[in-house]
Enzyme design. Sequence first.
Site, PDB file in Angstrom:
ATOM      1  N   ASN A 196       1.377   2.951 -58.421  1.00  0.00           N
ATOM      2  CA  ASN A 196       1.250   3.332 -57.009  1.00  0.00           C
ATOM      3  C   ASN A 196      -0.210   3.116 -56.624  1.00  0.00           C
ATOM      4  O   ASN A 196      -1.080   3.884 -57.038  1.00  0.00           O
ATOM      5  CB  ASN A 196       1.665   4.806 -56.854  1.00  0.00           C
ATOM      6  CG  ASN A 196       1.450   5.307 -55.436  1.00  0.00           C
ATOM      7  OD1 ASN A 196       1.097   4.538 -54.537  1.00  0.00           O
ATOM      8  ND2 ASN A 196       1.666   6.602 -55.230  1.00  0.00           N
TER       9      ASN A 196
ATOM     10  N   LYS B  65      -1.533   3.433 -53.795  1.00  0.00           N
ATOM     11  CA  LYS B  65      -1.975   4.348 -52.723  1.00  0.00           C
ATOM     12  C   LYS B  65      -2.776   3.573 -51.661  1.00  0.00           C
ATOM     13  O   LYS B  65      -2.446   2.424 -51.363  1.00  0.00           O
ATOM     14  CB  LYS B  65      -2.759   5.514 -53.329  1.00  0.00           C
ATOM     15  CG  LYS B  65      -1.931   6.234 -54.411  1.00  0.00           C
ATOM     16  CD  LYS B  65      -2.476   7.565 -54.835  1.00  0.00           C
ATOM     17  CE  LYS B  65      -1.554   8.187 -55.872  1.00  0.00           C
ATOM     18  NZ  LYS B  65      -1.947   9.522 -56.294  1.00  0.00           N
TER      19      LYS B  65
ATOM     20  N   HIS C  51       6.640  11.176 -51.873  1.00  0.00           N
ATOM     21  CA  HIS C  51       5.455  11.425 -52.695  1.00  0.00           C
ATOM     22  C   HIS C  51       4.761  12.711 -52.220  1.00  0.00           C
ATOM     23  O   HIS C  51       4.740  13.007 -51.022  1.00  0.00           O
ATOM     24  CB  HIS C  51       4.487  10.237 -52.605  1.00  0.00           C
ATOM     25  CG  HIS C  51       3.404  10.303 -53.627  1.00  0.00           C
ATOM     26  ND1 HIS C  51       2.291  11.102 -53.458  1.00  0.00           N
ATOM     27  CD2 HIS C  51       3.268   9.713 -54.840  1.00  0.00           C
ATOM     28  CE1 HIS C  51       1.516  10.992 -54.531  1.00  0.00           C
ATOM     29  NE2 HIS C  51       2.098  10.151 -55.389  1.00  0.00           N
TER      30      HIS C  51
ATOM     31  N   GLU D  61       1.769  13.409 -51.735  1.00  0.00           N
ATOM     32  CA  GLU D  61       0.727  13.213 -50.719  1.00  0.00           C
ATOM     33  C   GLU D  61       1.349  13.091 -49.333  1.00  0.00           C
ATOM     34  O   GLU D  61       0.772  13.539 -48.339  1.00  0.00           O
ATOM     35  CB  GLU D  61      -0.128  11.992 -51.085  1.00  0.00           C
ATOM     36  CG  GLU D  61      -1.040  12.320 -52.267  1.00  0.00           C
ATOM     37  CD  GLU D  61      -1.354  11.150 -53.180  1.00  0.00           C
ATOM     38  OE1 GLU D  61      -1.142   9.984 -52.789  1.00  0.00           O
ATOM     39  OE2 GLU D  61      -1.810  11.416 -54.315  1.00  0.00           O
TER      40      GLU D  61
ATOM     41  N   GLU E  99       6.270  14.402 -60.582  1.00  0.00           N
ATOM     42  CA  GLU E  99       4.815  14.382 -60.522  1.00  0.00           C
ATOM     43  C   GLU E  99       4.309  15.782 -60.200  1.00  0.00           C
ATOM     44  O   GLU E  99       4.286  16.174 -59.017  1.00  0.00           O
ATOM     45  CB  GLU E  99       4.340  13.421 -59.424  1.00  0.00           C
ATOM     46  CG  GLU E  99       4.814  11.997 -59.606  1.00  0.00           C
ATOM     47  CD  GLU E  99       3.904  11.002 -58.893  1.00  0.00           C
ATOM     48  OE1 GLU E  99       3.553  10.003 -59.520  1.00  0.00           O
ATOM     49  OE2 GLU E  99       3.519  11.234 -57.730  1.00  0.00           O
TER      50      GLU E  99
ATOM     51  N   SER F 136      -1.981  11.599 -63.671  1.00  0.00           N
ATOM     52  CA  SER F 136      -3.040  11.296 -64.634  1.00  0.00           C
ATOM     53  C   SER F 136      -2.545  10.577 -65.892  1.00  0.00           C
ATOM     54  O   SER F 136      -3.048  10.824 -66.990  1.00  0.00           O
ATOM     55  CB  SER F 136      -3.815  12.571 -65.000  1.00  0.00           C
ATOM     56  OG  SER F 136      -4.445  13.110 -63.847  1.00  0.00           O
TER      57      SER F 136
HETATM   58  O1  G3P Z   1       2.177   8.309 -57.692  1.00  0.00           O
HETATM   59  C1  G3P Z   1       1.253   8.321 -58.733  1.00  0.00           C
HETATM   60  C2  G3P Z   1       0.422   9.502 -58.726  1.00  0.00           C
HETATM   61  O2  G3P Z   1       0.474  10.348 -57.670  1.00  0.00           O
HETATM   62  C3  G3P Z   1      -0.395   9.857 -59.886  1.00  0.00           C
HETATM   63  O3  G3P Z   1      -1.694   9.513 -59.590  1.00  0.00           O
HETATM   64  O4  G3P Z   1      -3.998   8.943 -60.127  1.00  0.00           O
HETATM   65  O5  G3P Z   1      -2.931  10.962 -61.171  1.00  0.00           O
HETATM   66  O6  G3P Z   1      -2.223   8.691 -61.876  1.00  0.00           O
HETATM   67  P1  G3P Z   1      -2.787   9.527 -60.759  1.00  0.00           P
END
Ligand code: G3P
Length: 251
Positions: A9, A11, A95, A97, A167, A213
């Site tokens: 993703n 983003k 998502h 966000e 997530e 993460s």
């Molecule tokens: O959709 C992927 C996500 O929200 C995780 O982000 O940067 O923690 O891998 P990150």
Amino acid sequence: MRKPVIAGNWKLYKTKDEALALIEELAPLVAGVDNVEIVVAPVFTVLPTLPAALAGTSISLAAQDVFWEEEGAFTGEVSPRMLLDAGASHVIIGHSERRQYFGETDQTANKKIKAALKGALVPIFCIGETLDAREAGDTFKVLERQVRGGLEGLTETQFAPVIIAYEPVWAIGTGKVATDEQAQEAHAFVRGVVARMFSKAAADKVRILYGGSVKPDNVKGLMASPDIDGALVGGASLKGASFASIVRYGE
Ligand code: G3P
């Protein structure tokens, strides 16, 4: 029996040129990988640029959101038909966000999932609890509400293509990855909700990705958990080398 999916993703990162450079770096590094489905999700404006660059690779293209109407007076929105037209085969829906900053709810995610499926796009449906919910002991309650709300009204056949991404909000972009045990526990719970909503067969088939993460050095442990079928990767998908080593976690 469930083919793993590793999705990036991107983003709100990567212009057209930056995206092309990333694909140029990534494609040779994942060439020949056929035991993992690979997906990348750029911003809308970059989508139409990528199909030519992805031709001859096994990398699929996802959008990061979709609206539920086909067309009409909906300023600023993009429909499933338009995403297909731009070359996408998958779409991220719900998502955290979007839930946090743009008013996405279980109900809007549900409308988007239905529209995506009707439009022959594969939804990557995101769920996950906040830190407050986890600390209050409400993780399972939140996950059950999100899964039931997002998938409400689907038949088992309609549900079949859906990919779920768990997530935990507290692990996104924070460097705080859920432990393998925390992630496995949540995934097993979500699979149980799918079994109760649809059937054991549907639950056995659905791919549930972990996101939050994920990095080259923690993906292997996560992927060793029986109910984790892949990863939705944010930050570490923005560099070809790190994303490729996540894709190649099994080697
Ligand atoms: O959709 C992927 C996500 O929200 C995780 O982000 O940067 O923690 O891998 P990150």
